[in-house]
Design an enzyme around this catalytic site. Structure first.
Site, mmCIF file in Angstrom:
data_model
loop_
_atom_site.group_PDB
_atom_site.id
_atom_site.type_symbol
_atom_site.label_atom_id
_atom_site.label_comp_id
_atom_site.label_asym_id
_atom_site.label_seq_id
_atom_site.Cartn_x
_atom_site.Cartn_y
_atom_site.Cartn_z
ATOM 1 N N LYS A 86 5.163 7.751 -4.793
ATOM 2 C CA LYS A 86 4.601 7.320 -6.072
ATOM 3 C C LYS A 86 3.537 8.306 -6.519
ATOM 4 O O LYS A 86 2.678 8.639 -5.696
ATOM 5 C CB LYS A 86 3.987 5.926 -5.911
ATOM 6 C CG LYS A 86 3.373 5.346 -7.175
ATOM 7 C CD LYS A 86 2.735 3.999 -6.903
ATOM 8 C CE LYS A 86 2.183 3.422 -8.209
ATOM 9 N NZ LYS A 86 1.526 2.137 -8.031
ATOM 10 N N LYS A 111 1.454 8.020 -1.628
ATOM 11 C CA LYS A 111 0.935 7.633 -2.939
ATOM 12 C C LYS A 111 -0.176 8.603 -3.316
ATOM 13 O O LYS A 111 -1.176 8.729 -2.606
ATOM 14 C CB LYS A 111 0.411 6.200 -2.891
ATOM 15 C CG LYS A 111 -0.139 5.718 -4.225
ATOM 16 C CD LYS A 111 -0.583 4.269 -4.137
ATOM 17 C CE LYS A 111 -1.140 3.786 -5.467
ATOM 18 N NZ LYS A 111 -1.631 2.400 -5.369
HETATM 19 ZN ZN LIG Z 1 -5.111 -0.748 -5.109
#
Ligand SMILES: [Zn+2]
Length: 329
Positions: free
Chosen positions: A254, A201
């Protein structure tokens, strides 16, 4: 054998031919539809920077879930906006927390729908960070404490499992959270609750509209000390490898569109089911350009989802889940 014997245009002559040789296909089964659940009743509050996306009270979330299921979407991802926030993210792990209530209500009404719970603390912390904050010497200096945050994250995952979640999805990016969550779930008897780890992420500017949707903007500083540097590809693969080692059942990259290279490499290197999150900023860019008449909206929606699928993600988290399912139907 080259031209003129080989003519690639031969297979592009008609819609039927193009469909026959299509390499990548989208199906509603691969979409996960994120919902933002808020307190109240009959609440359907539009999010300004995400047209068509709402903060939904539990009853409205049930309606939205029912609609998605009817269109062929098989899974939801739940985010919560709690009544109150504090410094230990009580709302994240409370038995009657907003997500826990939504899980029970949706499971009661639409038992066949898979429910994923976002496991993070930022929406529930008064300061908006994904872990416990400690002030350090000097004005404005602070640190996000890794190890003490793990305990709260694990408690959150167990609490969601108790409420009936099918899959927990930690998105905080603390080191060691997957192992901590696995241990806590197993200890509480949830041996069969899978973990979908937000493994790679990135600290992305594309999350902007989400912060309005989830009311989770950090009150000070930013998330660069825990989310990844957008420039780092090899480190992303290390992050994923660590989550796999710690017991992740599925992995996620992501955002999606700016990180298709990471998705492709993850697909190549790891054998776990691979998800990608088409984030709020990706959604907002399409919506804004379409509103200006600069792109063909529906075409771009499907093209962007196809590119994520083509890069190798078999699971796509997208605010377009319902609409894309409709377009594909
Ligand atoms: Zn968070």
């Amino acid at each position: 054998m080259g031209f003129p014997d080989t003519r690639l245009r031969r297979l592009r002559q008609s819609a039927a031919l193009r469909s026959l040789v299509r390499e990548t296909r989208l199906t509603p089964e691969s979409f996960v539809y994120p919902l933002f659940v808020c307190p109240g009743e009959g609440v359907r509050k539009p999010i300004g920077s995400m047209p068509g996306v709402f903060n939904l009270s539990v009853d409205e979330a049930v309606n939205e879930a029912r609609e998605a299921a009817a269109l062929g979407v098989k899974a939801l991802l739940l985010f919560g906006l709690p009544e109150t926030k504090d410094e230990v993210a009580t709302g994240a792990w409370a038995d009657d927390g907003i997500v826990q209530r939504a899980i029970r209500a949706i499971k009661r009404e639409i038992p066949g729908l898979l429910l994923m719970g976002d496991v993070c603390l930022c929406e529930y912390m008064s300061h908006g960070h994904c872990g416990i904050v400690q002030q350090t010497a000097g004005a404005g200096n602070y640190e996000i404490l890794n190890d003490p945050s793990l305990e709260i994250l694990a408690r959150t995952a167990v609490s969601q499992a108790r409420a009936g979640i099918d899959i927990v999805a930690p998105s905080d990016m603390m080191d060691g959270r997957v192992a901590a969550i696995r241990k806590a779930l197993d200890g509480a008897g949830f041996l069969n609750t899978p973990i979908l780890a937000y493994a790679a992420k990135f600290a992305s500017g594309f999350y902007g509209p989400f912060r309005e949707a989830a009311d989770s903007a950090p009150q000070f500083g930013d998330r660069r000390s825990y989310q990844m540097d957008p420039a780092n590809f090899r480190e992303a693969l290390r992050e994923i490898a660590l989550d796999v080692e710690e017991g992740a059942d599925m992995i996620m990259v992501k955002p999606a569109l700016p990180y298709l290279d990471v998705i492709a490499a993850a697909r190549d290197r790891f054998d776990l089911p691979l998800a990608a999150y088409q984030v709020s900023g990706e959604f907002a860019m399409i919506e804004a350009a379409a509103r200006n008449g600069w792109i063909e909206r529906e075409r771009v929606i499907l093209e962007s989802l196809t590119s994520i699928r083509r890069a190798g993600a078999s699971i796509i988290l997208t605010y377009y889940a319902k609409e894309a399912a409709k377009l594909l139907g």
